[in-house]
Design an enzyme around this catalytic site. Structure first.
Site, mmCIF file in Angstrom:
data_model
loop_
_atom_site.group_PDB
_atom_site.id
_atom_site.type_symbol
_atom_site.label_atom_id
_atom_site.label_comp_id
_atom_site.label_asym_id
_atom_site.label_seq_id
_atom_site.Cartn_x
_atom_site.Cartn_y
_atom_site.Cartn_z
ATOM 1 N N LYS A 1 21.117 1.179 4.165
ATOM 2 C CA LYS A 1 22.543 0.910 3.913
ATOM 3 C C LYS A 1 23.385 2.176 3.992
ATOM 4 O O LYS A 1 24.398 2.204 4.687
ATOM 5 C CB LYS A 1 22.738 0.275 2.534
ATOM 6 N N GLU B 1 33.776 12.220 -6.825
ATOM 7 C CA GLU B 1 32.838 11.571 -7.739
ATOM 8 C C GLU B 1 33.641 10.661 -8.651
ATOM 9 O O GLU B 1 34.481 11.113 -9.418
ATOM 10 C CB GLU B 1 32.054 12.607 -8.532
ATOM 11 N N THR C 1 22.413 16.227 1.588
ATOM 12 C CA THR C 1 21.740 16.899 2.700
ATOM 13 C C THR C 1 21.787 16.047 3.950
ATOM 14 O O THR C 1 22.087 16.542 5.044
ATOM 15 C CB THR C 1 20.282 17.227 2.316
ATOM 16 N N ARG C 2 21.506 14.759 3.818
ATOM 17 C CA ARG C 2 21.523 13.864 4.976
ATOM 18 C C ARG C 2 22.924 13.781 5.584
ATOM 19 O O ARG C 2 23.080 13.777 6.796
ATOM 20 C CB ARG C 2 21.029 12.471 4.581
ATOM 21 N N HIS D 1 21.079 12.686 -0.517
ATOM 22 C CA HIS D 1 22.214 12.062 0.170
ATOM 23 C C HIS D 1 23.132 13.133 0.749
ATOM 24 O O HIS D 1 23.580 13.018 1.895
ATOM 25 C CB HIS D 1 22.993 11.161 -0.794
#
Length: 168
Positions: free
Chosen positions: A14, A62, A52-53, A50
């Protein structure tokens, strides 16, 4: 403007799909609206993976609770990715806020926004019936939330094994 809802099970792809969609909108950097809170080391590690990706080039916010105001203030910028509605719902329940009202406010706000919004959520109702009242209550609330947002969305995708299935 587009409202895209991406749902599916855990580790179904997702977030990666939503990130690719958010990056596909031209002109402005995508905006990542994170609802998770790093309350323990395991969640800290998930958030780090997340980030890093995703890589660089994202504007990050946030937002564990007040989702609608951030969507309103970021409107007119890049595509917004909300990851994820399921954690947002959990945060609302934990804070003892009126989740039904907040979901209704979100559904009402989405059609008025100018910039694209991609919303990630979990499909939690495909497994066995939970053995306790709290888990059943959460499962039911998540199912209701997903139906309300799916009804508002322009497009709904269900992720299975990293592959999107177009539902709407």
């Amino acid at each position: 403007m587009a409202v895209i809802l991406i749902t599916g099970g855990a580790r179904s792809g997702k977030s990666a799909r939503a990130e690719a969609l958010a990056r596909s909108f031209p002109d402005q950097p995508p905006i990542y609206i994170a609802t998770a809170e790093a309350l323990d080391t395991e969640m800290e590690a998930r958030i780090a993976r997340h980030r890093t990706r995703r890589g660089t080039g994202w504007v990050e916010h946030e937002v564990p609770l007040d989702l609608v105001p951030v969507l309103a203030t970021s409107d007119g910028g890049g595509a917004r990715l909300v990851d994820c509605l399921t954690l947002w719902l959990s945060n609302l329940l934990h804070a003892e806020r009126d989740w039904e009202r907040e979901v209704s406010e979100l559904a009402g706000a989405l059609p008025r926004l100018k910039s694209p919004v991609i919303l990630v959520t979990n499909e939690v109702g495909l497994g066995i019936v939970p053995d306790n009242a709290l888990a059943r209550s959460f499962r039911d609330a998540a199912g209701i939330m997903n139906q309300v947002i799916a009804d508002t969305a322009d497009s709904v995708e269900f992720m299975v094994a990293g592959l999107p299935m177009k539902l709407k």
